[in-house]
Every structure is written in structure tokens, then in C-alpha cells.
Design an enzyme around this catalytic site. Sequence first.
Site, PDB file in Angstrom:
ATOM      1  N   LEU A  68       0.816  -1.214   0.000  1.00 59.83           N
ATOM      2  CA  LEU A  68       0.000   0.000   0.000  1.00 59.83           C
ATOM      3  C   LEU A  68       0.849   1.263   0.000  1.00 59.83           C
ATOM      4  CD1 LEU A  68      -2.773  -1.115   2.529  1.00 59.83           C
ATOM      5  CD2 LEU A  68      -2.711  -1.382   0.038  1.00 59.83           C
ATOM      6  N   ASP A  69       2.013   1.214   0.626  1.00 63.65           N
ATOM      7  CA  ASP A  69       2.931   2.360   0.623  1.00 63.65           C
ATOM      8  C   ASP A  69       4.117   2.016  -0.267  1.00 63.65           C
ATOM      9  OD1 ASP A  69       4.183   4.732   1.135  1.00 63.65           O
ATOM     10  OD2 ASP A  69       4.889   4.185   3.117  1.00 63.65           O
ATOM     11  N   PHE A  70       3.872   2.052  -1.564  1.00 63.41           N
ATOM     12  CA  PHE A  70       4.858   1.602  -2.546  1.00 63.41           C
ATOM     13  C   PHE A  70       5.742   2.789  -2.925  1.00 63.41           C
ATOM     14  CE2 PHE A  70       6.856  -0.053  -6.185  1.00 63.41           C
ATOM     15  CZ  PHE A  70       6.554  -1.383  -6.356  1.00 63.41           C
ATOM     16  N   GLN A  71       6.875   2.911  -2.245  1.00 66.46           N
ATOM     17  CA  GLN A  71       7.821   3.989  -2.492  1.00 66.46           C
ATOM     18  C   GLN A  71       9.227   3.400  -2.510  1.00 66.46           C
ATOM     19  OE1 GLN A  71       7.147   7.266  -2.912  1.00 66.46           O
ATOM     20  NE2 GLN A  71       4.964   7.306  -2.380  1.00 66.46           N
ATOM     21  N   GLN A  74      10.886   2.146   0.665  1.00 68.76           N
ATOM     22  CA  GLN A  74      10.472   0.889   1.299  1.00 68.76           C
ATOM     23  C   GLN A  74      11.354  -0.288   0.887  1.00 68.76           C
ATOM     24  OE1 GLN A  74       8.299   1.046   3.560  1.00 68.76           O
ATOM     25  NE2 GLN A  74       7.071   2.848   3.133  1.00 68.76           N
TER      26      GLN A  74
END
Length: 290
Positions: A68-71, A74
Amino acid sequence: MVWQLHGQCYDNSGDAELRVTAMLELGSPLEMIQLLQTPWEERFKICLSLVKLLFYLAHSPLGSIALLDFQPRQFVMVDGNLKVTDMDDASTEELSCKEDNDCTLDFPTKSFPLKCSVAGKCEGINEKKNLFNAYRYFFTYLLPHSAPPALRPLLSDILNATGDLRYGINETLRAFEKVLHLYKSGLYLQKRPLLLKDYISLKGFRTVEGEGHKCWPSYSHLGCLLSVHSPEEAAAICNSQLHCQSFIVTQHRTWTGRPLASFQSGWTDLVPDTNAVVYIKRSASSGERL
């Protein structure tokens, strides 16, 4: 493939929600600006590692997993491979729906209509969310720049198909593996003029350090060190460089098994080296005594 849990610490004296601490692999944070300065082959490896990771997430035993927090923050590099470290925002939940209109995958610049399955779930939404994020955060920056010209049409197809979500992760992995096969085998070099005949080869010699000229992107900041499939490809690269007069195919190899070639702007200072072969442009050696 995804992460490796090395252990956990349990503290019975603290808050019940804070008693367990996971210990994961220590890697190097991703620096996109630094990655853009690395050779294409290394950037392709990162993208391939990411595709293999997303393939695993799409087919995991828990079901399709979305990050969900695809950066880039990560992810870390561990021994040259890309790994995800923060799984706090991973989810196996797929959006529930009653009809297709309930299944729109929205991004800041694009929206994609998806199908509502008979099970009342938006089909493939986790997989497609991961794939488009890979496209916009990684592929668009790392894949095309300084790629071998013969591979650029295939890379462009990958970018277009993932950017429009015409490919799923299975098709994307097959496309990456095709590019890798062509690159490792040298098949992408077919139908090119033979240029090595324009060079004189001297076995048992190499040029002294300091004769190299710089090029970008290079495996060495001190000279021009590039991955090649063969001396023939190295000759083509040397011909394309204004100041290149000679090159050596070294014993060092990249992760694909391809040797590194050192390109130089001179050749007159030769030293014995039983394991080396120096290739010198005939035009550069004319009038000189070898």
C-alpha cells in the site's frame, strides 16, 4: 525472495503491543539519483528483481499481496538484489464490489477500470496496483536510459504495456526474461557490421593505467569500463567514442557473466600481461611501430 526474518526479541516487561521486535536483513537504502548514474545492466537487474518480487506477491500462499505504501524508500539493496523491508502496509484484502463500476483503480494521473468477479472482489486489483507503481517509480526512470539500442524497442513495449496495465505480472516477467536472454546470449547484436577487423590484437599485453578516458555510465569513475558481450561489441563501442583508440577485454565479469572492457584514448605504453589482449585501431597504429 521477499524478506528474511533473522529473529525476534520478546520483552515481557513493556506494553503488550510493543513486546515483539522483528530483525530483518540490513541493506543499503535506494538512492534514485545514484542509481541513474549506474550502468544500464545494473539498473535492469534492479527492475528484474522487483518484477520477481511482485510475481511472488501476486502468487503468495496468503493470496495476492498489495504494497500500500509503494515507495523507493520501502526497498533496500542486499547483495545486489532488491528487497522490501517494510511490510506494515502490506495487505491481502482485495476491494469488494457489486458491479464493475465499483472497481476503479485510481492513481494521480491515471484511472483503470477493472472487473468485478463473481466472488464480489475486484479482479487482480492488488497485482495491478503493485505493477503500475513499479512502472511509475522504477521502470520509467531505470529501464530506458543508456540501454543497448537493439533492446530499446522491447523495453519500450514493456513500459507501454505496464503503463497501460495491458500486461499482468506474468506477462511482465516473461518480457523481462526475454530481454535478459537476448542480452546474455548476444542475440541482440545480430545484423550488425563487423568492426573488429579494423583493429590489431596484441596478445600478452595491456596498456598502463592512466590511459583511459571517461565515459558515462561506467563501472569505474576513473575511466571507461563497460559491459560487453564480445570483443566485436567492444569494437563497435570504441568506434562510437570520439577519443577511443584501443580497448582491453578484462577478466572481470558482471552478474550476467559478461566481461568488462576498458576503453582507452591511447595505446603506446604497453606492459606485458599474459592474461590480456589489447585491441588497437589500425588507423591509430598506422605509422607507429608495434
